[in-house]
Scaffold this active site. Sequence first.
Site, short mmCIF file in Angstrom:
data_model
loop_
_atom_site.label_atom_id
_atom_site.label_comp_id
_atom_site.label_asym_id
_atom_site.label_seq_id
_atom_site.Cartn_x
_atom_site.Cartn_y
_atom_site.Cartn_z
N GLY A 21 50.89 -76.45 61.50
CA GLY A 21 51.42 -76.69 60.42
C GLY A 21 50.73 -77.48 59.29
O GLY A 21 51.07 -78.19 58.68
N LEU A 22 49.55 -76.57 58.97
CA LEU A 22 48.70 -77.15 57.87
C LEU A 22 49.06 -76.86 56.61
O LEU A 22 48.33 -77.43 55.53
CB LEU A 22 47.21 -76.63 58.36
CG LEU A 22 46.77 -77.18 59.86
CD1 LEU A 22 45.39 -76.41 60.20
CD2 LEU A 22 46.45 -78.72 59.90
N GLY A 25 53.89 -76.44 51.61
CA GLY A 25 54.36 -75.22 50.82
C GLY A 25 54.56 -73.91 51.44
O GLY A 25 55.39 -73.13 50.88
N ASN A 26 54.17 -73.75 52.47
CA ASN A 26 54.52 -72.58 53.69
C ASN A 26 55.69 -73.13 54.57
O ASN A 26 55.58 -73.72 55.35
CB ASN A 26 53.44 -71.98 54.47
CG ASN A 26 53.85 -70.71 55.22
OD1 ASN A 26 54.84 -70.75 55.64
ND2 ASN A 26 52.65 -69.89 55.56
N SER A 29 55.52 -72.24 58.40
CA SER A 29 54.47 -73.07 58.94
C SER A 29 54.73 -74.39 58.99
O SER A 29 54.39 -75.03 60.58
CB SER A 29 52.95 -72.73 58.34
OG SER A 29 52.08 -73.47 58.53
N GLU A 175 43.42 -66.64 46.72
CA GLU A 175 44.16 -66.35 47.59
C GLU A 175 44.05 -64.82 48.15
O GLU A 175 44.97 -64.51 49.00
CB GLU A 175 45.60 -66.66 47.74
CG GLU A 175 45.78 -68.31 47.36
CD GLU A 175 45.30 -69.03 48.58
OE1 GLU A 175 46.09 -68.80 49.58
OE2 GLU A 175 44.63 -70.00 48.46
N HIS A 251 53.12 -67.46 48.04
CA HIS A 251 52.20 -66.19 47.64
C HIS A 251 53.10 -65.24 46.95
O HIS A 251 54.37 -65.36 47.63
CB HIS A 251 51.46 -65.57 48.62
CG HIS A 251 50.54 -66.23 49.32
ND1 HIS A 251 50.14 -66.28 50.54
CD2 HIS A 251 49.32 -67.04 48.50
CE1 HIS A 251 48.80 -67.21 50.92
NE2 HIS A 251 48.58 -67.61 49.34
N CYS A 372 51.52 -60.21 55.48
CA CYS A 372 50.39 -61.21 55.66
C CYS A 372 49.13 -60.69 56.80
O CYS A 372 48.15 -61.04 56.38
CB CYS A 372 50.86 -62.62 56.33
SG CYS A 372 51.90 -63.61 54.84
#
Length: 446
Positions: A21-22, A25-26, A29, A175, A251, A372
Amino acid sequence: MDTTREFNFDGLVGPSHNYAGLSFGNVASFSNVKSMSNPKQAALQGLAKMRALAARGFAQALLPPQLRPDFRLLRSIGFGGSDADVLARAAREAPVILACAYSAAPMWSANAATVSPSADTMDGRVHFTVANLNSKLHRSYEQTQTARALRSIFRDGTRFAVHDALPATPAFGDEGAANHTRLCAAHGAAGVELFVYGRVEFDAAALAPQRFPARQTLEASQAVARLHGLQPQRTVYVQQDPAAIDQGVFHNDVIAVGNGNVLLYHQQAFLDESAVITALQHALADAGTELQPIRVASSQVPVADAVASYLFNSQLLSKSDGRMALVVPQECQENPAVARYLQGLVASGGPVDELISFDLRQSMRNGGGPACLRLRVALSAAEAAAMHQGVVMTESLYASLVAWVGRHYRDRLAPQDLADPLLAIEIQAALEELGMILGLPELYAF
């Protein structure tokens, strides 16, 4: 006859696949932080997708996983001693940084680099710019091994140019292909390269998201276009809608996908939708084709449903009959609004006439769908022959990799397991064997 084909290089999921979970914003995740993962299942799900698409005649290859844990990161910030000492101290004092060193994120090869095919570049070579991914610690260390892998696969300097990552400063946050789309009449024809950015570093008045960070800058996109030698009249820069970023669209490939002359996009994808479509129409006219936009209205699919299902984080693939298939995660079929939209899309008589669905739950829970997982590289027949062949998906390679996963991958990985020195030893042994299978032993010889 043009023999250029688009290869999809999927990231092979590594043995350290875990949910840390780093990525603030995602949403996907972040919502699965510290839950139990299944590296074996994750790798097999990804391999099944690669095999199925290769069997359908699509050009399919893979990018190898990166070595984990990244001891360079841990030692660079003061954790010393033996490898076991480094892991034990990091687990005690900085467990989040240890998780960064074990990050599974390189599996999402759409973030590995931005790619421009030879038809678009001034020197007639295929250009790659490795993404610096400097908005997140756990991803910022990927660039060294990514460059190493790309230079091993695309060694012929007369046909390929692999550029180092841009300077690792906020002004050049990059990115990779997750914020880049190429539109064209055919893969081998001159095309239009669309760069989507989230913020402008040197314009304080420019709009920007308020809740979640914008990871791609205009300045980075412009730098990549210069490095690749792109034609200005066929290069388009557009800003992502900041409100969409604040809803979890970290993204552009979470809100839009393009292929050929088709752009499938949500009405909230871009800050100025009409200006974007007009700019693309003009640029594609210069490239000798006409844009086919497919607009998805918020009334059809709300942004929240697009993010939850990863509808736009799909692959649009050109079929031999001239139509297109849309490769979607299984979650799209389970979301009523999205499933309803997709049924109508296929029945509409438009360019997309087929859905291909895959179970990618291990990747999806960590925040990445089909788009992705792959880096798109359009290659002429001569360029395809010049790249390293050991990474091209075949039935033989698939069988070897499934057996390799069975020998080396765990089926359960919990956060506390990252402190186990035996895990690091297992991963090193697995990747050394993988290097031999792929014919790239140098990748894991540190």
